[in-house]
Design a protein around this motif. Structure first.
Motif, short mmCIF file in Angstrom:
data_model
loop_
_atom_site.label_atom_id
_atom_site.label_comp_id
_atom_site.label_asym_id
_atom_site.label_seq_id
_atom_site.Cartn_x
_atom_site.Cartn_y
_atom_site.Cartn_z
N SER A 119 -3.96 -4.91 -15.76
CA SER A 119 -5.06 -5.66 -16.37
C SER A 119 -4.95 -5.75 -17.88
N GLU A 141 -8.98 -2.59 -13.37
CA GLU A 141 -7.67 -2.65 -12.71
C GLU A 141 -7.85 -3.00 -11.24
N GLY A 142 -7.01 -3.90 -10.77
CA GLY A 142 -7.07 -4.30 -9.37
C GLY A 142 -8.08 -5.38 -9.06
N THR A 143 -8.75 -5.92 -10.09
CA THR A 143 -9.77 -6.95 -9.84
C THR A 143 -9.24 -8.37 -9.97
N VAL A 144 -7.98 -8.53 -10.40
CA VAL A 144 -7.39 -9.85 -10.61
C VAL A 144 -6.34 -10.12 -9.53
N GLN A 165 -10.75 -13.20 -10.90
CA GLN A 165 -11.43 -12.12 -10.20
C GLN A 165 -12.11 -12.62 -8.92
N MET A 168 -9.53 -12.75 -6.26
CA MET A 168 -9.24 -11.44 -5.66
C MET A 168 -10.33 -11.05 -4.67
N LEU A 192 -7.00 -1.59 -2.04
CA LEU A 192 -6.49 -2.03 -3.34
C LEU A 192 -5.69 -0.92 -4.02
N SER A 196 -1.73 -1.18 -4.75
CA SER A 196 -1.20 -1.17 -6.12
C SER A 196 0.01 -0.25 -6.24
N THR A 270 -2.46 -1.10 -10.86
CA THR A 270 -2.05 -2.44 -11.27
C THR A 270 -2.85 -3.44 -10.45
N ASN A 271 -2.56 -4.71 -10.64
CA ASN A 271 -3.17 -5.77 -9.81
C ASN A 271 -2.19 -6.14 -8.71
#
Length: 325
Positions: A119, A141-144, A165, A168, A192, A196, A270-271
């Motif tokens: 992110s 983190e992980g929202t995109v 977002q 996702m 998620l 990641s 990460t995403n």
């Protein structure tokens, strides 16, 4: 006394003038325009033809804003234009220009977020785009969702991030609904987090299911995940470390280091892309518990520690032969 006939010459003259004026107006509508080279022309949200005509004249696309507006009303099939950026070719007529601005051939501008981009780097990519506006901070983190996203000149960075977002949220909901009973993820957030790790652990798309299966096995057995990227994340927030991991970092105790804690990290590192999420929710059926790099970006998998140690020995021999050690 004979009645004098009224001359028709004045009426004919007026008619000729009207025809001439209309012909001049119509001719100017389809004639080659003054634009000397192709330009990119932007239409903002809610902008009407009146303001756009002034801009077109200023940029040399038309000779007169006043005449363009008159011709558009008389000869154009509607004057409602589209928002976006358009390419207007050299010498385009006024008729062609209006059709372009009314059409669907908007220039597509894309910003790409690759799989596994953390992110902090998503925010940096948005900030580096000088045609976007406004501030933006690193999202959770992980929202995109990694993908390519449309954007328009002058659009707020926060608006583009919001679309990333939302994508996702939608993808995660769709994939969660199709999850297999084999997944160890109890919640979408756990999916998620594990995805990641899978995203960071393999450079080969075809390995995702196997890597997900391996880590799923470790979670079930209560083993340490021992994923190197979880050591690096607290140090760099997901950016490349640029050096070898230190022994002190391997032994560090925090919410992410899976060498010193059992179970999943406290959050994504990460995403992850759609495929890594899908792999975690539908992992490969395998008994593998160990893996080591094979020198090609992939891994050699093992079910037992004895097999794994043999694979590690081969990997070290390969690295030594290449001069890496």
């Amino acid at each position: 006394m004979a009645r004098r006939r009224r001359s028709k010459l004045p009426l004919i003259a007026v008619a000729l003038v009207v025809v001439g004026v209309f012909g001049w107006i119509a001719g100017g509508w389809v004639a080659t325009g003054p634009l000397e080279q192709q330009i990119e022309f932007d239409v903002g949200k809610g902008e009407g033809l009146s303001a756009l005509a002034d801009d077109l004249e200023a940029q040399g696309a038309i000779g007169s804003a006043t005449l363009f507006k008159l011709r558009a009303k008389l000869l154009g099939s509607g004057t409602e234009v589209k928002e976006g950026s358009f390419l207007i070719p050299k010498g385009a007529s006024e008729s062609t220009i209006l059709e372009i601005l009314k059409g669907d051939k908007v220039i597509r501008r894309l910003i790409a977020i690759p799989e596994g981009m953390p992110s902090i780097m998503v925010a940096e990519r948005l900030l580096a785009n000088k045609d976007l506006t406004g501030p933006v901070s690193a999202p959770g983190e992980g929202t995109v969702l990694p993908d390519s996203y449309d954007w328009q000149k002058g659009e707020p960075r926060a608006a583009v991030l919001k679309r990333m977002q939302a994508a996702m949220d939608k993808a995660l909901a769709e994939l969660w609904a199709k999850r297999s009973p084999r997944t160890v993820a109890k919640t979408p957030q756990e999916a998620l987090i594990l995805a990641s790790i899978v995203e960071k652990e393999t450079g080969k798309p075809e390995e995702r299911g196997m890597v997900a299966g391996l880590y799923s096995n470790r979670v079930r057995k209560g083993m340490l995940l021992q994923a190197d990227p979880t050591i690096i994340y607290p140090i760099t927030k997901g950016k490349p470390l640029g050096r070898r991991i230190r022994q002190s970092e391997i032994q560090a105790v925090n919410g992410y280091n899976t060498y010193t804690m059992v179970g999943l990290p406290k959050g994504p590192i990460t995403n992850p892309g759609r495929d890594s999420i899908a792999a975690v929710l539908n992992p490969a059926e395998t008994e593998a518990l160990f893996m080591v790099a094979d020198g090609t970006g992939g891994h050699v998998f093992a079910d037992t520690l004895e097999q794994h140690n043999a694979n590690v020995a081969k990997w070290f021999a390969l690295r030594k032969a290449r001069g890496d050690l």
